[in-house]
Design an enzyme around this catalytic site. Structure first.
Site, mmCIF file in Angstrom:
data_model
loop_
_atom_site.group_PDB
_atom_site.id
_atom_site.type_symbol
_atom_site.label_atom_id
_atom_site.label_comp_id
_atom_site.label_asym_id
_atom_site.label_seq_id
_atom_site.Cartn_x
_atom_site.Cartn_y
_atom_site.Cartn_z
ATOM 1 N N HIS A 52 10.340 6.628 -4.836
ATOM 2 C CA HIS A 52 8.989 5.975 -5.408
ATOM 3 C C HIS A 52 9.232 4.241 -4.601
ATOM 4 O O HIS A 52 10.353 3.704 -4.470
ATOM 5 C CB HIS A 52 9.299 5.746 -6.453
ATOM 6 C CG HIS A 52 8.163 5.537 -7.073
ATOM 7 N ND1 HIS A 52 8.438 3.736 -8.413
ATOM 8 C CD2 HIS A 52 6.674 5.582 -7.003
ATOM 9 C CE1 HIS A 52 7.585 3.641 -9.059
ATOM 10 N NE2 HIS A 52 6.436 4.138 -8.341
ATOM 11 N N HIS A 94 2.872 -2.725 -4.028
ATOM 12 C CA HIS A 94 2.791 -1.825 -4.671
ATOM 13 C C HIS A 94 1.082 -3.099 -5.696
ATOM 14 O O HIS A 94 0.720 -1.321 -5.979
ATOM 15 C CB HIS A 94 3.599 -2.012 -6.012
ATOM 16 C CG HIS A 94 3.009 -1.384 -6.883
ATOM 17 N ND1 HIS A 94 2.414 -1.760 -8.326
ATOM 18 C CD2 HIS A 94 3.127 -0.038 -7.431
ATOM 19 C CE1 HIS A 94 2.158 -0.754 -8.834
ATOM 20 N NE2 HIS A 94 2.836 0.464 -8.496
HETATM 21 O O1 G3P Z 1 1.697 6.848 -6.720
HETATM 22 C C1 G3P Z 1 2.697 7.188 -7.829
HETATM 23 C C2 G3P Z 1 3.704 6.411 -9.268
HETATM 24 O O2 G3P Z 1 3.921 5.195 -7.937
HETATM 25 C C3 G3P Z 1 2.046 5.869 -9.290
HETATM 26 O O3 G3P Z 1 2.000 4.738 -10.138
HETATM 27 O O4 G3P Z 1 2.096 2.551 -10.652
HETATM 28 O O5 G3P Z 1 3.657 2.916 -8.505
HETATM 29 O O6 G3P Z 1 1.963 3.592 -7.951
HETATM 30 P P1 G3P Z 1 2.950 3.383 -9.463
HETATM 31 CA CA CA Z 2 2.521 4.173 -6.185
#
Ligand code: G3P
Ligand code: CA
Length: 356
Positions: A52, A94
């Site tokens: 992530h 992000h």
């Molecule tokens: O894309 C999966 C997860 O990353 C979604 O949450 O806000 O971290 O992009 P975010």
């Molecule tokens: Ca994401």
């Protein structure tokens, strides 16, 4: 969780989720989706470690260093959140804001919009290259407070914003030099916001994917988005126009507006264009001090959708897990998810290797 202005726009519309899908001719069954031979996509059948924003538990999110570390820690897929610059470059950030992970307010103090935010889309790539990328922080006056206190220190080292193409070249280069086959997991951020600014981010992202050889359901990519309208458009319009069709993942949040997509009918409509779902982990196991699993994973699997929940963090455990290993055990062994988005690829890989 803040998914940015575009996400907010989407949430206000998502209450009409089912109505839209029917209106745009997607009232069909899962059989209308381009069939995927999952025996050929062997990696889909194993427990996936999805880094992530890279190894973001250890290094500032979305930096090349964080991506290289995630690769070395054994990630199967590495995530890229994508936004556009003023001069139509696709960069890995992000948010479509620059002010939560860079020193933009110091370098370009007069370039904020009226809301006080610094938008990536108002800056050229050359300007964005001048910024230092930091560990995520919340700003209180001139003080930058880290969002995750035990992680990499804020305002240290010399990280930069990268383009999507640069990051693909890093991962493909490492695949060549190591012989491994690590995939990419790009997310189209705020497509409605980009459209309102005169930019078609999805078309740009798809062209980059195609240029780098990601064209079919068998290629090492999952393309994700929170916006069901945009995924529909990609599936119905852009894929045929561009002669490509990569795996799509519908992200799902805990906001009430996603409730219609979580019903049997809504999930069935999602399965008509997507190959998987990326739900908040709290849509899989309810928040609280004891484990109460929903039936979302079983219902998704019945529709042949893979399930990759987010976000698994050693330093931000849900109340129902005493430690990170237990959290993984609940999701992989008790509930049976197909992969997880994690800030800690090393710990997640270790668990999977120890618990095949
Ligand atoms: O894309 C999966 C997860 O990353 C979604 O949450 O806000 O971290 O992009 P975010
Ligand atoms: Ca994401």
């Amino acid at each position: 969780m803040n998914h940015g202005a575009g996400h907010v726009m989407m949430i206000t519309k998502t209450s009409a989720f089912l109505a839209f899908l029917f209106l745009c001719g997607c009232a069909a069954t899962v059989n209308d989706r381009v069939p995927v031979d999952k025996d050929r996509v062997a990696s889909w059948n194993s427990k996936l470690v999805i880094a992530h924003r890279g190894a973001s538990g250890y290094l500032p999110e979305h930096t090349i260093a964080a991506k290289a570390m995630a690769y070395a820690q054994g990630a199967d897929y590495i995530e890229q959140d994508l936004v556009m610059t003023k001069d139509d470059e696709v960069v890995v950030l992000h948010d479509h804001y620059l002010d939560t992970v860079t020193n933009v307010s110091d370098v370009f103090p007069s370039r904020a919009r009226q809301d006080g935010r610094f938008y990536a889309i108002d800056f050229t790539l050359t300007e964005i290259r001048q910024l230092a990328v930091y560990e995520r922080f919340a700003k209180d006056g001139s003080t930058k407070t880290p969002v995750y206190k035990g992680r990499f220190p804020v305002e240290k080292s010399t990280f930069r914003v990268n383009t999507f193409a640069e990051e693909i070249e890093l991962i493909q280069g490492l695949n060549k030099s190591t012989g491994r086959t690590v995939g990419i997991y790009p997310e189209i951020k705020s497509p409605a916001f980009h459209r309102a600014e005169g930019k078609d981010i999805s078309a740009k992202v798809l062209q980059i994917l195609k240029d780098y050889g990601y064209k079919t359901k068998q290629d090492l990519v999952f393309l994700q988005c929170f916006d069901p309208y945009e995924l529909q458009r990609i599936h119905q319009q852009l894929f045929p126009e561009m002669g490509m069709a990569v795996p799509l993942v519908q992200l799902l949040g805990t906001d009430p507006q996603f409730e219609s997509a979580l019903t049997d009918e809504g999930l069935s409509q999602v399965a008509a264009y997507a190959d998987g779902i990326g739900p908040s982990l709290y849509l899989v196991v309810k928040p609280g001090s004891s484990v109460v699993a929903t039936d979302l994973v079983d219902r998704a699997h019945e529709l042949d959708l893979v399930v990759h929940p987010y976000t698994f963090r050693r330093d931000q455990l849900p109340g129902f897990a005493d430690d990170y290993q237990q959290l993984l055990r609940i999701f992989f062994e008790d509930v049976g998810v197909d992969g997880v988005f994690t800030d800690f690829p090393d710990l997640t890989k270790e668990f999977i290797v120890s618990n095949p």
